[in-house]
Design a protein around this motif. Structure first.
Motif, PDB file in Angstrom:
ATOM      1  N   GLY A  21      36.305  47.330  42.413  1.00  0.00           N
ATOM      2  CA  GLY A  21      36.300  47.145  43.862  1.00  0.00           C
ATOM      3  C   GLY A  21      35.573  45.897  44.317  1.00  0.00           C
ATOM      4  O   GLY A  21      34.751  45.918  45.234  1.00  0.00           O
ATOM      5  N   LYS A  22      35.919  44.782  43.714  1.00  0.00           N
ATOM      6  CA  LYS A  22      35.269  43.523  44.077  1.00  0.00           C
ATOM      7  C   LYS A  22      35.796  42.969  45.398  1.00  0.00           C
ATOM      8  O   LYS A  22      35.085  42.284  46.124  1.00  0.00           O
ATOM      9  CB  LYS A  22      35.474  42.476  42.964  1.00  0.00           C
ATOM     10  N   THR A  23      37.073  43.269  45.701  1.00  0.00           N
ATOM     11  CA  THR A  23      37.673  42.665  46.885  1.00  0.00           C
ATOM     12  C   THR A  23      36.957  43.085  48.172  1.00  0.00           C
ATOM     13  O   THR A  23      36.755  42.278  49.074  1.00  0.00           O
ATOM     14  CB  THR A  23      39.172  43.038  46.976  1.00  0.00           C
ATOM     15  N   VAL A  24      36.582  44.339  48.233  1.00  0.00           N
ATOM     16  CA  VAL A  24      35.879  44.826  49.426  1.00  0.00           C
ATOM     17  C   VAL A  24      34.541  44.099  49.565  1.00  0.00           C
ATOM     18  O   VAL A  24      34.120  43.750  50.676  1.00  0.00           O
ATOM     19  CB  VAL A  24      35.625  46.344  49.321  1.00  0.00           C
TER      20      VAL A  24
ATOM     21  N   GLN B 206      48.146  38.712  47.285  1.00  0.00           N
ATOM     22  CA  GLN B 206      47.655  40.070  47.446  1.00  0.00           C
ATOM     23  C   GLN B 206      46.351  40.087  48.245  1.00  0.00           C
ATOM     24  O   GLN B 206      46.149  40.942  49.104  1.00  0.00           O
ATOM     25  CB  GLN B 206      47.457  40.697  46.074  1.00  0.00           C
ATOM     26  N   HIS B 207      45.479  39.132  47.966  1.00  0.00           N
ATOM     27  CA  HIS B 207      44.240  39.037  48.743  1.00  0.00           C
ATOM     28  C   HIS B 207      44.552  38.776  50.210  1.00  0.00           C
ATOM     29  O   HIS B 207      43.929  39.340  51.100  1.00  0.00           O
ATOM     30  CB  HIS B 207      43.360  37.896  48.221  1.00  0.00           C
ATOM     31  N   LEU B 208      45.520  37.895  50.439  1.00  0.00           N
ATOM     32  CA  LEU B 208      45.892  37.585  51.814  1.00  0.00           C
ATOM     33  C   LEU B 208      46.264  38.863  52.557  1.00  0.00           C
ATOM     34  O   LEU B 208      45.821  39.097  53.688  1.00  0.00           O
ATOM     35  CB  LEU B 208      47.060  36.594  51.838  1.00  0.00           C
TER      36      LEU B 208
ATOM     37  N   VAL C 162      46.086  39.869  36.682  1.00  0.00           N
ATOM     38  CA  VAL C 162      44.891  40.014  37.504  1.00  0.00           C
ATOM     39  C   VAL C 162      45.210  40.532  38.895  1.00  0.00           C
ATOM     40  O   VAL C 162      46.205  40.161  39.509  1.00  0.00           O
ATOM     41  CB  VAL C 162      44.130  38.679  37.654  1.00  0.00           C
ATOM     42  N   GLY C 163      44.351  41.402  39.348  1.00  0.00           N
ATOM     43  CA  GLY C 163      44.318  41.736  40.763  1.00  0.00           C
ATOM     44  C   GLY C 163      45.325  42.720  41.300  1.00  0.00           C
ATOM     45  O   GLY C 163      45.045  43.387  42.279  1.00  0.00           O
ATOM     46  N   VAL C 164      46.512  42.821  40.682  1.00  0.00           N
ATOM     47  CA  VAL C 164      47.544  43.670  41.272  1.00  0.00           C
ATOM     48  C   VAL C 164      47.056  45.109  41.354  1.00  0.00           C
ATOM     49  O   VAL C 164      46.490  45.642  40.420  1.00  0.00           O
ATOM     50  CB  VAL C 164      48.842  43.594  40.439  1.00  0.00           C
TER      51      VAL C 164
ATOM     52  N   ILE D  19      35.230  32.444  44.927  1.00  0.00           N
ATOM     53  CA  ILE D  19      36.207  32.202  43.870  1.00  0.00           C
ATOM     54  C   ILE D  19      36.408  33.503  43.128  1.00  0.00           C
ATOM     55  O   ILE D  19      35.457  34.059  42.578  1.00  0.00           O
ATOM     56  CB  ILE D  19      35.715  31.111  42.897  1.00  0.00           C
ATOM     57  N   ASP D  20      37.629  34.006  43.152  1.00  0.00           N
ATOM     58  CA  ASP D  20      37.909  35.250  42.448  1.00  0.00           C
ATOM     59  C   ASP D  20      38.402  34.909  41.048  1.00  0.00           C
ATOM     60  O   ASP D  20      39.107  33.938  40.846  1.00  0.00           O
ATOM     61  CB  ASP D  20      38.976  36.056  43.211  1.00  0.00           C
ATOM     62  N   GLU D  21      38.026  35.731  40.085  1.00  0.00           N
ATOM     63  CA  GLU D  21      38.454  35.547  38.699  1.00  0.00           C
ATOM     64  C   GLU D  21      38.051  34.183  38.170  1.00  0.00           C
ATOM     65  O   GLU D  21      38.863  33.383  37.731  1.00  0.00           O
ATOM     66  CB  GLU D  21      39.979  35.733  38.563  1.00  0.00           C
ATOM     67  N   GLN D  22      36.775  33.940  38.180  1.00  0.00           N
ATOM     68  CA  GLN D  22      36.193  32.664  37.775  1.00  0.00           C
ATOM     69  C   GLN D  22      36.663  32.160  36.413  1.00  0.00           C
ATOM     70  O   GLN D  22      36.739  30.974  36.171  1.00  0.00           O
ATOM     71  CB  GLN D  22      34.669  32.801  37.789  1.00  0.00           C
TER      72      GLN D  22
HETATM   73 MG    MG Z   1      40.261  41.718  41.936  1.00  0.00          MG
END
Ligand code: MG
Ligand code: ADP
Length: 697
Positions: A306-309, A337-339, A559-561, A401-404
């Motif tokens: 839950g990094k996005t939150v 997806q972040h958008l 990543v991320g999905v 920066i996501d997923e450095q």
């Molecule tokens: Mg993520």
């Protein structure tokens, strides 16, 4: 105790040595060697034992030894390759010498009955033990030269600079060091407890190991003299990053302390509560950004933690204080997806989130750029397109920066400069889903403060993982059918060894068609890197909405999905993927409450390393453990992408082997930073030289 005299080896240029003119000095510079200290710390990579003569009857494949033999014959053979084959004898045992490059004079000199001393590596040849291109000298006529008194060091070399020449230069430097002494930068109080050999003794030992030294121990890098220097090297690298971080934090950044009204509204609207770990990290961020010094923080959290939150919470801190925030992701799919997530969360708060990717063109791009420059857009989400020159911000206060792992040190610095001015930079938050082993954290990320989201949201059940040969594809399809019939969804990941993206995508298209045919009940979707952004988004949205059951994809979904109802992940040709990548892919399932499964399909036979990777996937789902094993398998250069990250090469340290040294390295670093800050610079210079990789900061 530091110096026997006042001579500082760092002040003595190599041109002070005998035999070093302009040309040789240039060659040495290529190895990073400019002064005598550099030479002294140019440490051997390998050792040869030329201190004794070994009897030919005792030779074994792979040994590198000195032998003394008598030539029985020497003749030219015309096999696949023309060679000079020389049969020699030592007390009735035969050794063959083979030369592919040789002169006529050389052939004639290998006359029957002449005696030779050879040094070379023994291998099992077609007729028995042989040496290919041994070094040799004649034992006839003259007094036999003595064998070496020390093991022979083999140094990292460069074109035009031979081992012999390097050895004699290091010898000269060593002699001077013996009279002049070498500066000891490690604090006395630390040395007292560590039982390290003295620095000069360690250097003498490594450049001139005594004949009874164990080549095996030296080659493994486990001799106490080596440990002493590995420690110092790790410390120097760690300190250089700590200084980078310190210098970064000395700049100023906007104080984001405008209250938490937006944040509270946002959290109240979420359908869940933050986990304790998420709350802790949000608090750490809030404390950082309120200070007027740039935050430089790395948030590590396993896939699905839950990094996005947390990122959204940070964005709101910026916006609340009248600043803008930029969120950058490594792939367009992830950025899209972040958008969606950010718009879903921020639109109700009356904030405008804009989009910028490389494919943004024309009016859309122009409007985005204007909104950012005018400050009407509070948040921008995008890819590395955010770096482009014409992107300007009215008031960038935070860069995320996501997923450095996909970006490097330099990019991370670049984004900071982007929104900054000479004396003011934005706060920086870096999120990585690949947990970073302690060793890397201290060597590649020591300039950052670290937060760890070490807890998954409640209600997740661990994913079970099985591995099946691709001959059992039918069974796998039956499982997919079953899952879909039960109302769940599945991913089918296609991989191809070809580098070509075109082929990867064509393969995914073909697989999707085939599966649609064979699984008559499944509604099959497709996502790959070459689809138009809008098509990708449509396919993802359809899958998320449950309008498709099976999503066939390339590794773009790595990543991320995030689709919680998907509970089955099939990965084709799993043996071709790295451990970190497999872990990321598997992280796409197990996000909902139902039991999830991951099937690793492979094409036998498995190589040893593939077997190790697949076994690791079945044994653990702990991201930190996976990362540790990945590091051990691939090494730090591969894991981080050395070139990309600008992670320097180590001379003798090895991040995997030397992990046990780290607690002490850290302790020593704290000690030096507080009690001996004047020693940092010379220590860093000794090991990193004038390497300016961090100087641009
Ligand atoms: Mg993520
Ligand atoms: P990652 O850390 O891999 O980026 P995400 O931010 O995509 O993870 O979150 C994964 C899923 O977990 C999302 O669906 C998100 O809404 C959900 N989630 C995040 N935090 C919580 C929480 N505290 N409780 C329940 N679900 C959560």
């Amino acid at each position: 105790m530091n110096t026997a005299t006042d001579i500082d080896l760092e002040q003595l240029p190599v041109t002070d040595l005998k035999g070093v003119g302009k040309r040789k000095a240039e060659q040495l510079t290529r190895l990073g060697i400019c002064n005598l200290q550099d030479l002294l710390f140019h440490l051997p990579l390998h050792y040869q034992d030329r201190t004794r003569v070994t009897a030919v009857r005792d030779l074994r494949h792979g040994m590198s030894v000195v032998v003394e033999v008598e030539v029985e014959s020497a003749e030219i053979r015309y096999g696949r390759r023309r060679s000079l084959l020389c049969r020699t004898n030592d007390a009735g045992a035969v050794l063959w010498l083979r030369f592919f490059h040789f002169s006529n004079a050389q052939r004639l000199s290998l006359a029957t009955g002449s005696r030779l001393r050879c040094f070379g590596e023994v291998r099992d040849g077609p007729f028995g033990p042989e040496m290919i291109h041994p070094e040799y000298s004649s034992l006839d006529g003259q007094q036999a030269a003595p064998v070496e008194e020390h093991l022979t060091p083999v140094y990292p070399a460069t074109e035009g600079l031979q081992q012999g020449s390097l050895r004699s230069l290091v010898e000269q430097a060593l002699e001077i060091a013996i009279t002049a002494g070498v500066r000891e930068w490690l604090p006395e109080e630390l040395l007292a407890g560590a039982r390290f050999p003295a620095l000069l003794d360690a250097l003498i030992y490594l450049h001139r190991p005594p004949p009874d030294a164990s080549v095996r121990q030296l080659e493994a890098g486990m001799h106490p003299a080596q440990r002493r220097l590995q420690f110092e090297e790790l410390l120097a690298h760690h300190l250089s990053l700590r200084m980078l971080g310190k210098r970064g934090r000395e700049r100023s950044a906007p104080r984001l302390a405008g209250g938490d009204a937006l944040l509270r509204t946002f959290l109240a609207a979420l359908p869940f509560q933050l986990t304790t770990a998420q709350r802790r990290v949000v608090d750490e961020i809030a404390a950082d950004v309120s200070l007027g010094r740039p935050m430089m923080r790395l948030v590590q959290g396993d896939v699905g933690s839950g990094k996005t939150v947390v990122a959204a919470a940070a964005v709101l801190m910026a916006v609340q204080s009248g600043c803008q925030a930029a969120v950058m992701a490594p792939t367009e799919l992830l950025a899209e997806q972040h958008l969606k997530s950010f718009r879903h969360w921020l639109d109700p708060l009356g904030l405008e989130t804009v989009w910028l990717a490389s494919r943004s063109k024309g009016a859309q791009r122009r409007e985005t750029l204007e909104a950012l420059a005018a400050g009407t857009a509070s948040v921008v989400v995008g890819t590395h397109a955010l770096f482009q020159d014409d992107v300007n911000f009215a008031a960038l206060g935070l860069a995320i920066i996501d997923e450095q792992h996909r970006f490097g040190v330099h990019q991370r610095l670049a984004l900071r400069e982007k929104g900054g001015s000479a004396d003011r930079v934005p706060h920086q938050l870096i999120m990585t889903a690949t947990p970073i082993p302690r060793t890397l954290e201290m060597t590649a990320y020591a300039d950052l403060d670290c937060s760890v989201i070490d807890e998954l949201p409640p209600g997740r059940t661990p994913v079970t993982t099985v591995a099946l040969p691709d001959s059992r594809r039918e069974e796998v399809m039956a499982r997919v059918e079953e899952a879909i019939t039960a109302g769940r969804q599945a991913y089918w990941v296609c991989t191809l060894i070809e580098e070509s993206e075109v082929l990867q995508c064509e393969n995914a298209e073909a697989t999707a068609e085939l599966l649609a045919e064979q699984l008559s009940r499944a509604r099959v979707g497709l996502v790959h890197g070459r689809m138009k952004a809008a098509d990708k988004e449509r396919a993802m949205a359809a899958f998320k909405a449950g309008e498709t059951d099976l999503l066939v994809a390339t590794t773009v979904i790595e990543v991320g999905v995030d689709v919680p109802n998907a509970s089955l992940m099939i990965i084709e040709n799993a043996e071709r993927l790295g451990l970190a990548q497999l872990h990321q892919l598997r992280g796409r399932v197990g996000r909902g409450a139902s039991q999830s499964h991951c099937v690793l399909m492979y094409h036998p036979p498995l190589s040893r390393s593939a077997r190790t990777r697949i076994a690791a996937m079945r044994e653990t789902s702990d991201g930190f453990e996976i990362a540790r094993r990945d590091l051990a398998l691939r090494g730090p250069g591969e894991v981080l992408g050395t070139r990309q990250t600008g992670l320097a090469q180590y001379r003798i340290a090895d991040l995997v082997r030397d992990e046990p040294l780290f607690p002490k390295v850290q302790e020593a670093a704290e000690r030096i930073l507080t009690a001996h800050p004047d020693r940092i610079e010379p220590l860093v210079r000794r090991w990193l030289g004038d390497n300016t990789r961090y100087a641009e900061v």
